[in-house]
Design an enzyme around this catalytic site. Sequence first.
Site, PDB file in Angstrom:
ATOM      1  CB  SER A 557      -1.093  -0.007   1.312  1.00  0.00           C
ATOM      2  OG  SER A 557      -1.443   1.236   1.440  1.00  0.00           O
ATOM      3  CE1 TYR A 570      -4.752  -2.056   5.140  1.00  0.00           C
ATOM      4  CE2 TYR A 570      -3.587   0.128   4.689  1.00  0.00           C
ATOM      5  CZ  TYR A 570      -4.112  -1.054   4.154  1.00  0.00           C
ATOM      6  OH  TYR A 570      -4.508  -1.458   2.963  1.00  0.00           O
TER       7      TYR A 570
END
Length: 680
Positions: A557, A570
């Site tokens: 990501s 996360y």
Amino acid sequence: MATVNNTVEQLVQRSNSLGADPRNTNYAGGNTSAKGTDIDPVTGEDVELLWVKGSGGDLGTLTPEGLAVLRLDRVRAMTQTYPGVDREDEMVAGFDYALHGRGGTAPSIDTAMHGLVNADHVDHLHPDSGIAIATSANGEELTRKIFGDKVLWVPWRRPGFQLGLDIAEIKEASPQAVGVILGGHGITAWGDTSAESETNSRWIIDTAAKYIEDHGSAEPFGATRTDYAALPEDERRSKAARLAPHLRGIASHDHAMVGHFTDSDAVLEFLAGDKLSALAELGTSCPDHFLRTKVKPMVIDLPSETPVDEILAALPALHESYRADYRAYYDRHAASDSPAMRGADPAIILVPGIGMFSYGADKQTARVAGEFYVNAINVMRGAESLSTYSPISEAEKFRIEYWSLEEAKLRRKPAPRPMATRVAFVTGAASGIGKAIAARLAAEGACVVIADLDLEKAQTAAAELGTSDVAIGVAADVSNESDVQAALAEASLAFGGVDLVVNNAGLSLSKPLLETSEKDWDLQHDVMAKGSFLVSKNAARILIDQGMGGDIVYISSKNSVFAGPNNIAYSATKADQAHQVRLLAVELGEHGIRVNGINPDGVVRGSGIFAGGWGAQRAKTYGIDEKDLGKFYAQRTILGREVVPETVANAVFALCTSDFSHTTGLHVPVDAGVAAAFLR
């Protein structure tokens, strides 16, 4: 007389009916035909036509589009220009000049048989029972004993124009006959109607099968060797999964192959017989068989209880012996104008107590090769039950395997797709990014294993991509190593191994530091950091065992480098994944395994993560409506574009092509340009 539409319809129905039963013929084996009359649109007069299954078609799935359509007068006229058996291959080109209109699909080598035999309907099939008689040492005598004068014997002759003339002559001289046994090959039957032709075909097949059943030996493969007997199913399949990558590497020494595993009762019985080595050495007989299985299999001639490590230690010498034997076979028979040797690796590998591994350029070809060898086993069973299995000679096998017409057929095949022969294992692939990746890789020719926590959803997603020759769905909690190992074992049994691994499984909890619990942290890291580690570790074993290189791709990501708000668990996990890419790229490079990463921006559309609450949390963080989240992410990028699952899938595909053969340790931003996430 039946109309043209009825003639074609009846032919297709008969073909489908016969082809649906593997006892009658193999996949893509055999051919059927019908003769009839139509109006020639040029002259307005009646013209006799021949409709015959075209080259490469399959009877069980035949449609009218799969028929070749020829003018019967021109096919028969070819007998006047036939130059003799030494030049019969030249006649194949003549079929193009006998086509009616556009002619449908390409005529097969057996077209002459169908055109020259004086019957309105003709079936040429490769039934196990019929080939058992055809490959018996006393096949001609057995044919007389079983069928009397209703079915006659035709000595082996390679398919072609002369074989068509031979059968036509026999039929004219024996009006009572309904068909023939073709030595070493199969059967041909005929009838005045489509129903009669099918009835005669089935009568020959069933009569031969009944005779074998009533008169056959109880031990056609010899006495059962207890030390070669089948292992219990769990142990058998566990050993098969461990062996599969090594064996696939062997079969892929010259050309990359996809694998298939079979442990049916027929295979296990054959492997346990004391005639195993002798019969395997004789190879298959029917041309349709050995064109897909090679002239003989590679046999791992070791007792069932042999430990896997001992089997692995024996493989290099067995493989080299097989290759040397195949090269010698080629050298014994090759002429100056023979096609170059296509590869010396086995297409069939037999392991007593475990089963059969078959290989091909795609899953369907690998599976069908296995099915054909099972047919060959059934043929050997029948022949050895009644007599002695006596296939066509090695020289004749070579003439067909390296036939110029067969070479021309291979050259007509379309170029393989970019991911052909590759097996992809994609985690979290039942929805969102993973599903898009799986779809793109499958569309580019890969076999795909969709691994997901929800088995039903994984299987549904796989079914959307095609049959099990294209994709399978497996259950896997990536945070559980046993689950991961079981899923990869399923992949190895289904396709032979794994080449391309995509670590995509994930979830997300959007919370600030003080609201993030230890449970939140552990869950986030178990699924993505630990999960990626477990998948990569266990997949790397398979990739190394295969010796074929490979790719591991992490769907990381932009958050691995960008400090977004309220996202500690996360983003930290994504940073962990990002560094795994670098570490594994260094460690696995010596094995030809490339490890790269993709850094997407938030993918809202179609995302299971966003739909599961993450979208609402992120929208709340940014003070916007959840429905506007995709637009919000897009407007803050340099390109002003929203990232969707297919965008990420495109990047995965590109990274895994040969165009990036020298790239490893790379992170590719797929974020439409987020300056704060630029890599430094």
